[in-house]
Design a protein around this motif. Structure first.
Motif, PDB file in Angstrom:
ATOM      1  N   SER A   1       0.883  -1.346  -0.119  1.00 33.79           N
ATOM      2  CA  SER A   1       0.023   0.039  -0.105  1.00 33.79           C
ATOM      3  C   SER A   1       0.662   1.218   0.084  1.00 33.79           C
ATOM      4  CB  SER A   1      -0.957  -0.002   1.218  1.00 33.79           C
ATOM      5  OG  SER A   1      -0.277   0.151   2.373  1.00 33.79           O
ATOM      6  N   GLY A   2       2.179   1.103   0.039  1.00 29.28           N
ATOM      7  CA  GLY A   2       3.096   2.145  -0.178  1.00 29.28           C
ATOM      8  C   GLY A   2       3.327   2.965   1.257  1.00 29.28           C
ATOM      9  N   LYS A   3       3.107   2.064   2.390  1.00 29.77           N
ATOM     10  CA  LYS A   3       3.260   2.476   3.572  1.00 29.77           C
ATOM     11  C   LYS A   3       4.615   1.910   4.065  1.00 29.77           C
ATOM     12  CE  LYS A   3      -1.077   4.041   4.906  1.00 29.77           C
ATOM     13  NZ  LYS A   3      -1.197   4.941   3.750  1.00 29.77           N
ATOM     14  N   MET A   4       5.349   2.632   5.038  1.00 27.91           N
ATOM     15  CA  MET A   4       6.499   1.935   5.400  1.00 27.91           C
ATOM     16  C   MET A   4       6.600   0.717   6.258  1.00 27.91           C
ATOM     17  SD  MET A   4       9.593   3.996   7.625  1.00 27.91           S
ATOM     18  CE  MET A   4      11.245   3.063   7.739  1.00 27.91           C
ATOM     19  N   ALA A   5       6.918  -0.445   5.783  1.00 30.53           N
ATOM     20  CA  ALA A   5       6.709  -1.609   6.606  1.00 30.53           C
ATOM     21  C   ALA A   5       6.889  -1.506   8.149  1.00 30.53           C
ATOM     22  CB  ALA A   5       7.438  -2.866   6.075  1.00 30.53           C
ATOM     23  N   ALA A   6       6.273  -2.188   9.069  1.00 30.55           N
ATOM     24  CA  ALA A   6       6.402  -2.298  10.517  1.00 30.55           C
ATOM     25  C   ALA A   6       7.699  -2.722  10.753  1.00 30.55           C
ATOM     26  CB  ALA A   6       5.534  -3.160  11.181  1.00 30.55           C
ATOM     27  N   GLY A   7       8.147  -3.814  10.106  1.00 28.04           N
ATOM     28  CA  GLY A   7       9.548  -4.342  10.399  1.00 28.04           C
ATOM     29  C   GLY A   7      10.809  -3.129   9.997  1.00 28.04           C
ATOM     30  N   ALA A   8      10.436  -2.524   9.127  1.00 28.44           N
ATOM     31  CA  ALA A   8      11.348  -1.305   8.781  1.00 28.44           C
ATOM     32  C   ALA A   8      11.565  -0.342   9.854  1.00 28.44           C
ATOM     33  CB  ALA A   8      11.063  -0.781   7.599  1.00 28.44           C
ATOM     34  N   VAL A   9      10.228  -0.067  10.462  1.00 25.70           N
ATOM     35  CA  VAL A   9      10.052   0.918  11.592  1.00 25.70           C
ATOM     36  C   VAL A   9      11.019   0.309  12.664  1.00 25.70           C
ATOM     37  CG1 VAL A   9       8.768   2.148  13.305  1.00 25.70           C
ATOM     38  CG2 VAL A   9       8.214   2.047  10.700  1.00 25.70           C
ATOM     39  N   VAL A  10      10.742  -0.812  13.154  1.00 24.64           N
ATOM     40  CA  VAL A  10      11.229  -1.638  14.212  1.00 24.64           C
ATOM     41  C   VAL A  10      12.850  -1.562  13.993  1.00 24.64           C
ATOM     42  CG1 VAL A  10      11.382  -3.883  15.754  1.00 24.64           C
ATOM     43  CG2 VAL A  10       9.266  -2.826  14.900  1.00 24.64           C
ATOM     44  N   ASN A  11      13.227  -1.818  12.832  1.00 20.99           N
ATOM     45  CA  ASN A  11      14.967  -1.723  12.581  1.00 20.99           C
ATOM     46  C   ASN A  11      15.266  -0.564  12.825  1.00 20.99           C
ATOM     47  OD1 ASN A  11      17.205  -3.100  11.225  1.00 20.99           O
ATOM     48  ND2 ASN A  11      16.801  -1.368  10.026  1.00 20.99           N
ATOM     49  N   LEU A  12      14.782   0.790  12.459  1.00 18.77           N
ATOM     50  CA  LEU A  12      15.361   1.961  12.650  1.00 18.77           C
ATOM     51  C   LEU A  12      15.327   2.235  14.178  1.00 18.77           C
ATOM     52  CD1 LEU A  12      13.773   4.028  10.011  1.00 18.77           C
ATOM     53  CD2 LEU A  12      16.060   3.477  10.277  1.00 18.77           C
ATOM     54  N   VAL A  13      14.394   1.743  14.979  1.00 16.48           N
ATOM     55  CA  VAL A  13      14.317   1.929  16.313  1.00 16.48           C
ATOM     56  C   VAL A  13      15.562   1.159  17.004  1.00 16.48           C
ATOM     57  CG1 VAL A  13      13.351   1.279  18.722  1.00 16.48           C
ATOM     58  CG2 VAL A  13      11.912   2.261  16.595  1.00 16.48           C
ATOM     59  N   ASP A  14      15.700  -0.019  16.557  1.00 14.40           N
ATOM     60  CA  ASP A  14      16.953  -0.922  16.997  1.00 14.40           C
ATOM     61  C   ASP A  14      18.232  -0.300  16.582  1.00 14.40           C
ATOM     62  OD1 ASP A  14      18.398  -3.176  18.098  1.00 14.40           O
ATOM     63  OD2 ASP A  14      18.175  -4.236  16.192  1.00 14.40           O
ATOM     64  N   GLN A  15      18.585  -0.078  15.428  1.00 13.96           N
ATOM     65  CA  GLN A  15      19.530   0.451  15.030  1.00 13.96           C
ATOM     66  C   GLN A  15      20.041   1.895  15.497  1.00 13.96           C
ATOM     67  OE1 GLN A  15      21.935  -1.279  13.164  1.00 13.96           O
ATOM     68  NE2 GLN A  15      20.666  -2.910  13.431  1.00 13.96           N
ATOM     69  N   VAL A  16      19.204   2.731  15.500  1.00 18.39           N
ATOM     70  CA  VAL A  16      19.428   4.260  16.193  1.00 18.39           C
ATOM     71  C   VAL A  16      19.278   4.173  17.658  1.00 18.39           C
ATOM     72  CG1 VAL A  16      18.771   6.558  16.061  1.00 18.39           C
ATOM     73  CG2 VAL A  16      18.527   5.327  13.886  1.00 18.39           C
ATOM     74  N   GLY A  17      18.531   3.145  18.094  1.00 19.29           N
ATOM     75  CA  GLY A  17      18.620   3.190  19.504  1.00 19.29           C
ATOM     76  C   GLY A  17      20.150   2.565  19.940  1.00 19.29           C
ATOM     77  N   ALA A  18      20.613   1.619  19.460  1.00 15.04           N
ATOM     78  CA  ALA A  18      21.810   1.169  19.818  1.00 15.04           C
ATOM     79  C   ALA A  18      23.009   2.168  19.415  1.00 15.04           C
ATOM     80  CB  ALA A  18      22.115  -0.247  19.042  1.00 15.04           C
ATOM     81  N   ALA A  19      22.850   2.866  18.394  1.00 18.05           N
ATOM     82  CA  ALA A  19      23.846   3.932  17.997  1.00 18.05           C
ATOM     83  C   ALA A  19      23.902   4.889  18.866  1.00 18.05           C
ATOM     84  CB  ALA A  19      23.604   4.224  16.407  1.00 18.05           C
ATOM     85  N   VAL A  20      23.173   5.248  19.533  1.00 17.47           N
ATOM     86  CA  VAL A  20      23.132   6.459  20.379  1.00 17.47           C
ATOM     87  C   VAL A  20      24.157   6.376  21.345  1.00 17.47           C
ATOM     88  CG1 VAL A  20      21.105   5.933  21.871  1.00 17.47           C
ATOM     89  CG2 VAL A  20      21.792   8.382  21.442  1.00 17.47           C
ATOM     90  N   MET A  21      24.452   4.869  21.730  1.00 24.81           N
ATOM     91  CA  MET A  21      25.260   4.682  22.740  1.00 24.81           C
ATOM     92  C   MET A  21      26.794   5.173  22.532  1.00 24.81           C
ATOM     93  SD  MET A  21      24.191   1.172  24.157  1.00 24.81           S
ATOM     94  CE  MET A  21      25.445   0.908  24.989  1.00 24.81           C
ATOM     95  N   THR A  22      27.062   5.100  21.255  1.00 20.35           N
ATOM     96  CA  THR A  22      28.507   5.273  20.924  1.00 20.35           C
ATOM     97  C   THR A  22      28.767   6.793  20.824  1.00 20.35           C
ATOM     98  OG1 THR A  22      27.809   5.526  18.567  1.00 20.35           O
ATOM     99  CG2 THR A  22      28.644   3.509  19.194  1.00 20.35           C
ATOM    100  N   SER A  23      27.454   7.640  20.987  1.00 20.72           N
ATOM    101  CA  SER A  23      27.666   9.038  21.240  1.00 20.72           C
ATOM    102  C   SER A  23      28.305   9.383  22.638  1.00 20.72           C
ATOM    103  CB  SER A  23      26.541   9.736  21.149  1.00 20.72           C
ATOM    104  OG  SER A  23      25.647   9.492  22.150  1.00 20.72           O
ATOM    105  N   GLU A  24      28.250   8.299  23.445  1.00 20.57           N
ATOM    106  CA  GLU A  24      28.676   8.555  24.825  1.00 20.57           C
ATOM    107  C   GLU A  24      30.121   7.898  24.900  1.00 20.57           C
ATOM    108  OE1 GLU A  24      25.757   7.301  27.509  1.00 20.57           O
ATOM    109  OE2 GLU A  24      25.134   9.278  27.774  1.00 20.57           O
TER     110      GLU A  24
END
Length: 159
Positions: A67-90
């Protein structure tokens, strides 16, 4: 069930097209990752400071459903990847995820530009909590909100 299986079946021509996609190594000296190239290609880091990461991402066709909407799995993937990446900022090494919670609040459509904000909520023992917010840059609507818990030693990396 037969119709569902037929709809999911991939022909040889499509399988060969995917196998032929160019995949570059993201880190020097390491092998290329199809996953990172497919799921994360196009993400931009706009700002990074200790405990905070701000990224932009335009929803590409490869991460949308029929339907042209971002897949739920892709959203969860971004939460996982960006949520883990913020740790490297510290200055910490990445740690494995032990719990992810995502609330889907509004859809993201093909071509929408998303703002992804991630912040470290805190560290307790080996646990680190992060909060991730995905928003549509044009409308200001929250697409998803995530909480991410990671576990491991808080060893400072040598950046």
């Amino acid at each position: 069930m037969e119709r569902a299986l037929e709809a999911l079946r991939v022909g040889n021509d499509k399988a060969k097209a995917v196998d032929g996609l160019p995949v570059r190594a993201h880190r020097p000296g390491q092998e290329a990752s199809f996953y990172e190239g497919f799921a994360l290609r196009g993400i931009r880091v706009d700002r990074i400071q200790p405990g905070f990461l701000l990224c932009s991402f335009t929803v590409p066709p490869r991460l949308t459903d029929v339907s042209g909407k971002m897949a739920a799995g892709a959203v969860v993937n971004l939460v996982d990847q960006v949520g883990a990446a913020v740790m490297t900022s510290e200055g910490h090494h990445k740690k494995p995820s032990v719990d992810i919670s995502v609330a889907f609040l509004s859809p993201a459509n093909l071509g929408d530009e998303l703002e992804i904000r991630s912040k470290v909520l805190g560290n307790k023992g080996g646990l680190t909590g992060t909060h991730i917010l995905l928003m549509n840059k044009t409308t200001g609507q929250v697409v998803a909100e995530g909480r991410h818990c990671l576990f491991g030693n808080l060893i400072k990396s040598k950046i």
